[in-house]
Design a protein around this motif. Structure first.
Motif, PDB file in Angstrom:
ATOM      1  N   ARG A  73      33.761  39.243  38.465  1.00 11.81           N
ATOM      2  CA  ARG A  73      34.752  38.944  39.497  1.00 11.81           C
ATOM      3  C   ARG A  73      34.324  37.716  40.300  1.00 11.81           C
ATOM      4  NH1 ARG A  73      37.062  43.219  43.836  1.00 11.81           N
ATOM      5  NH2 ARG A  73      38.886  43.230  42.515  1.00 11.81           N
ATOM      6  N   TYR A  76      34.758  34.455  38.237  1.00 13.67           N
ATOM      7  CA  TYR A  76      36.158  34.038  38.195  1.00 13.67           C
ATOM      8  C   TYR A  76      36.590  33.418  39.528  1.00 13.67           C
ATOM      9  CZ  TYR A  76      37.065  36.491  33.780  1.00 13.67           C
ATOM     10  OH  TYR A  76      37.070  36.898  32.476  1.00 13.67           O
ATOM     11  N   LEU A  77      36.218  34.055  40.640  1.00 15.46           N
ATOM     12  CA  LEU A  77      36.633  33.535  41.945  1.00 15.46           C
ATOM     13  C   LEU A  77      35.975  32.192  42.257  1.00 15.46           C
ATOM     14  CD1 LEU A  77      36.700  36.792  44.079  1.00 15.46           C
ATOM     15  CD2 LEU A  77      38.643  35.377  43.429  1.00 15.46           C
ATOM     16  N   GLY A  80      37.550  29.520  40.033  1.00 16.79           N
ATOM     17  CA  GLY A  80      38.907  29.211  40.496  1.00 16.79           C
ATOM     18  C   GLY A  80      38.919  28.375  41.759  1.00 16.79           C
ATOM     19  N   TRP A  81      38.124  28.765  42.752  1.00 17.94           N
ATOM     20  CA  TRP A  81      38.093  28.002  44.010  1.00 17.94           C
ATOM     21  C   TRP A  81      37.472  26.628  43.811  1.00 17.94           C
ATOM     22  CZ3 TRP A  81      41.285  28.700  47.632  1.00 17.94           C
ATOM     23  CH2 TRP A  81      41.739  29.961  47.974  1.00 17.94           C
ATOM     24  N   LEU A 127      44.255  28.139  39.781  1.00 22.99           N
ATOM     25  CA  LEU A 127      45.093  29.282  40.176  1.00 22.99           C
ATOM     26  C   LEU A 127      44.916  30.460  39.223  1.00 22.99           C
ATOM     27  CD1 LEU A 127      48.465  27.680  41.294  1.00 22.99           C
ATOM     28  CD2 LEU A 127      46.723  28.735  42.717  1.00 22.99           C
ATOM     29  N   THR A 128      44.784  30.170  37.933  1.00 21.68           N
ATOM     30  CA  THR A 128      44.620  31.245  36.949  1.00 21.68           C
ATOM     31  C   THR A 128      43.310  32.005  37.172  1.00 21.68           C
ATOM     32  OG1 THR A 128      45.888  29.983  35.330  1.00 21.68           O
ATOM     33  CG2 THR A 128      44.492  31.750  34.490  1.00 21.68           C
ATOM     34  N   ARG A 130      41.436  32.098  39.880  1.00 24.59           N
ATOM     35  CA  ARG A 130      41.417  32.749  41.182  1.00 24.59           C
ATOM     36  C   ARG A 130      42.216  34.051  41.150  1.00 24.59           C
ATOM     37  NH1 ARG A 130      43.290  34.620  45.189  1.00 24.59           N
ATOM     38  NH2 ARG A 130      45.427  34.106  44.736  1.00 24.59           N
ATOM     39  N   SER A 131      43.386  34.032  40.506  1.00 22.70           N
ATOM     40  CA  SER A 131      44.175  35.262  40.438  1.00 22.70           C
ATOM     41  C   SER A 131      43.520  36.304  39.522  1.00 22.70           C
ATOM     42  CB  SER A 131      45.603  34.966  39.993  1.00 22.70           C
ATOM     43  OG  SER A 131      45.622  34.494  38.674  1.00 22.70           O
ATOM     44  N   LEU A 132      42.878  35.854  38.433  1.00 17.31           N
ATOM     45  CA  LEU A 132      42.151  36.798  37.573  1.00 17.31           C
ATOM     46  C   LEU A 132      40.993  37.445  38.327  1.00 17.31           C
ATOM     47  CD1 LEU A 132      41.926  35.002  34.108  1.00 17.31           C
ATOM     48  CD2 LEU A 132      43.151  37.089  34.646  1.00 17.31           C
ATOM     49  N   ALA A 134      40.719  37.864  41.568  1.00 17.94           N
ATOM     50  CA  ALA A 134      41.191  38.719  42.657  1.00 17.94           C
ATOM     51  C   ALA A 134      41.584  40.111  42.174  1.00 17.94           C
ATOM     52  CB  ALA A 134      42.371  38.066  43.360  1.00 17.94           C
ATOM     53  N   ARG A 135      42.046  40.196  40.931  1.00 16.60           N
ATOM     54  CA  ARG A 135      42.491  41.517  40.444  1.00 16.60           C
ATOM     55  C   ARG A 135      41.609  42.093  39.342  1.00 16.60           C
ATOM     56  NH1 ARG A 135      46.420  40.821  35.997  1.00 16.60           N
ATOM     57  NH2 ARG A 135      46.499  38.615  35.595  1.00 16.60           N
TER      58      ARG A 135
END
Length: 161
Positions: A73, A76-77, A80-81, A127-128, A130-132, A134-135
């Protein structure tokens, strides 16, 4: 949603498909399976068997340990950021180079094209990821168990939520 040693399985069972003006609409019966005994493994990952509450078909999922899921997680974050923050560099450079003219004899790569491509990739991929991130819950490989005990890679009529 914070990751901890407990997890919940959100499963959707397709009830039907209705045709509408905007295209087909799929109706889902969504159930959340959670219980105190649903705990993540101490390390690695483990297979968890369960059945659909609506149609009683048997399924399995792989559940990752809390540490492994947290690391994925965070990766990914951060990725993304980082890609989204790279737009703070590429977009001003793109606007700066856009107004400059080039000599006809200059055969080097056009920096505007390269910066535009980098900006587009940074925006979409940022964006992809970051959204991956987050969830991301650490629950993966949703498989239907056939009567002979083999697992399918394609599960029709069901999905994880």
């Amino acid at each position: 949603m914070a990751l901890n040693e407990h997890y919940a399985l959100g499963i959707g069972c397709r009830m039907g498909v209705d045709g509408g003006l905007g295209g087909p609409m799929v109706k889902w019966s969504v159930a959340s399976l959670s219980a105190p005994e649903l705990r993540r493994p101490g390390s690695g990952e483990t297979d968890v068997a369960f059945s659909c509450p609506r149609c009683s078909k048997p399924f399995t999922v792989k559940v990752e340990s809390e540490g492994k899921a947290r690391v994925k997680r965070r990766i990914y974050l951060v990725l993304g950021w980082t890609l989204l923050l790279s737009l703070l560099v590429t977009l001003p450079l793109l606007f700066h180079f856009r107004g400059q003219t080039r000599e006809e004899s200059d055969t080097s790569t056009n920096p505007v094209g390269v910066l535009f491509a980098l900006s587009a990739v940074g925006f979409v991929a940022g964006l992809t990821f970051r959204s991956l991130g987050a969830r991301y819950e650490g629950v993966k490989k949703f498989r239907l168990v056939r009567p002979d005990g083999t697992k399918t890679a394609w599960v029709q009529g069901h999905r994880m939520f």
